[in-house]
Design an enzyme around this catalytic site. Structure first.
Site, PDB file in Angstrom:
ATOM      1  N   LEU A  82      42.901  38.289  74.495  1.00  0.00           N
ATOM      2  CA  LEU A  82      44.166  38.816  74.005  1.00  0.00           C
ATOM      3  C   LEU A  82      44.046  40.231  73.464  1.00  0.00           C
ATOM      4  O   LEU A  82      45.031  40.766  72.957  1.00  0.00           O
ATOM      5  CB  LEU A  82      44.718  37.896  72.898  1.00  0.00           C
ATOM      6  CG  LEU A  82      45.136  36.489  73.338  1.00  0.00           C
ATOM      7  CD1 LEU A  82      45.518  35.653  72.119  1.00  0.00           C
ATOM      8  CD2 LEU A  82      46.295  36.547  74.318  1.00  0.00           C
ATOM      9  N   ARG A  83      42.863  40.821  73.584  1.00  0.00           N
ATOM     10  CA  ARG A  83      42.694  42.159  73.052  1.00  0.00           C
ATOM     11  C   ARG A  83      43.568  43.172  73.795  1.00  0.00           C
ATOM     12  O   ARG A  83      44.008  44.165  73.226  1.00  0.00           O
ATOM     13  CB  ARG A  83      41.221  42.573  73.101  1.00  0.00           C
ATOM     14  CG  ARG A  83      40.941  43.858  72.337  1.00  0.00           C
ATOM     15  CD  ARG A  83      39.454  44.114  72.157  1.00  0.00           C
ATOM     16  NE  ARG A  83      38.925  43.287  71.079  1.00  0.00           N
ATOM     17  CZ  ARG A  83      37.907  42.463  71.195  1.00  0.00           C
ATOM     18  NH1 ARG A  83      37.310  42.316  72.362  1.00  0.00           N
ATOM     19  NH2 ARG A  83      37.462  41.775  70.158  1.00  0.00           N
ATOM     20  N   GLY A  84      43.820  42.919  75.065  1.00  0.00           N
ATOM     21  CA  GLY A  84      44.670  43.821  75.833  1.00  0.00           C
ATOM     22  C   GLY A  84      46.081  43.880  75.273  1.00  0.00           C
ATOM     23  O   GLY A  84      46.639  44.959  75.056  1.00  0.00           O
ATOM     24  N   ASP A 113      34.809  46.857  76.067  1.00  0.00           N
ATOM     25  CA  ASP A 113      35.960  46.141  75.539  1.00  0.00           C
ATOM     26  C   ASP A 113      36.299  46.551  74.114  1.00  0.00           C
ATOM     27  O   ASP A 113      37.408  46.326  73.640  1.00  0.00           O
ATOM     28  CB  ASP A 113      35.702  44.633  75.597  1.00  0.00           C
ATOM     29  CG  ASP A 113      36.954  43.820  75.338  1.00  0.00           C
ATOM     30  OD1 ASP A 113      37.992  44.124  75.958  1.00  0.00           O
ATOM     31  OD2 ASP A 113      36.901  42.890  74.512  1.00  0.00           O
TER      32      ASP A 113
END
Length: 333
Positions: free
Chosen positions: A271-273, A190
């Site tokens: 919310l990293r995407g 990630d």
């Protein structure tokens, strides 16, 4: 020392090259993970990209590549003079010990002079450059934990053997590996901003061209470099222009909505995407001279920004990149 293979001379592997170019425009994207067959140019590409980037200005004698005298760590002994050096590319071998990675007590100096001094590790050398890990999926767990901490904070902290040391450790993390040899821990997976899959070319003419260029490079390196110098110069100029333009690139609300809807449709956690997708879209827009992120920019970076963030679907035989592309078509229809 043999000079790296020219970036512009690498045949094919467009997704991998685009991902690396985007991290050169905006290192804050978070690095690149390249999975695929051996011998597909993964390590060649990262060294080639670093070689065509402009040199960085460092303080003479700084083991952490400090940009200014006031940026150096308190334990560094430097002259204060500035000089230009190539963008560093540091290899992190699989068998590297924790001390070699983060740094440790300088035993030789302690024994010979009775002084307690710090010996910088690989993270110090990689600051402001690239940290390359081949077979990253085989990396030992304790080293993975170290990298997670440093990648998140941008600082390397050592508290051991009577030492208390901190220094900057901001680098573009590039990992490569073969998925058949083991999976990457989700926590580290990630942390990579972008991921791409590479494969050996199946087109006979493309394979012949790879061989032709490699032979020409090995037989007369200087002539080959000179032949591709102009093309590499164009790429360098485009990166520099994109870096200057990047702060002015806008992401309208419509593009932000596209990011959110796409990630929701894919079921990506957190919310990293969305954040990575938006940042990669801005970098691509800047690289192409655009001042506004549009749907086309997002469409082209979505597979590399989101494919490694998907939950597994045992009923879907399509690869993760294909799933992202399919969802993009549905959401952006």
């Amino acid at each position: 020392m043999t000079q790296p293979f020219p970036f512009s001379a690498i045949v094919g592997q467009d997704a991998m090259k685009r991902a690396m170019l985007l991290t050169a425009v905006d290192p804050g994207i978070g690095g690149v993970l390249v999975f695929g067959d051996r011998g597909t140019g993964k390590s060649t590409a990262v060294r080639a990209l670093a070689a065509l980037l402009p040199p960085i200005t460092v303080v003479e004698g700084s083991p952490t590549n400090a940009a200014r005298p006031e940026d150096q760590a308190e334990w560094e002994t430097v002259t204060g003079a500035l000089r230009e050096v190539p963008t560093p590319v540091v290899d992190l071998p699989l068998g590297a010990t924790e001390d070699r990675v983060v740094g440790a007590l300088d035993i030789e100096r302690a024994l010979s002079r009775g002084e307690k001094a710090f010996e910088p590790g690989l993270l110090a050398r990689a600051n402001r450059g690239y940290l390359y890990i081949d077979e990253v999926n085989l990396l030992e767990d304790h080293v993975v934990d170290l990298l997670l901490d440093v990648a998140q904070s941008g600082r390397n902290v050592i508290e051991r053997e009577g030492l208390s040391v901190r220094h900057d450790a901001r680098f573009v993390l590039v990992g490569s590996g073969n998925p058949e040899e083991g999976e990457l821990r989700p926590q580290l997976l990630d942390r990579f901003g972008l991921s791409v899959e590479v494969a050996s070319p199946t087109d006979i003419e493309e394979r012949i061209e790879v061989i032709r260029r490699r032979v020409a490079y090995e037989q007369n390196t200087q002539a080959f470099l000179e032949r591709w110098r102009t093309e590499d110069g164009k790429v360098r100029d485009a990166i520099l222009a994109a870096r200057r333009l990047l702060p002015e690139v806008e992401t309208p609300d419509a593009a932000l909505r596209d990011c959110a809807e796409l990630c929701l449709a894919l079921g990506s956690d957190g919310l990293r995407g969305e954040l990575t997708l938006q940042r990669a879209g801005r970098a691509l827009a800047a690289f192409e001279g655009a001042r506004v992120v549009d749907r086309d920019h997002l469409r082209r970076v979505a597979p590399m920004a989101l494919s490694h963030r998907l939950r597994r679907d045992p009923l879907d035989e399509a690869g993760s990149s294909a799933r992202v592309a399919r969802t993009v078509d549905d959401v952006f229809a």
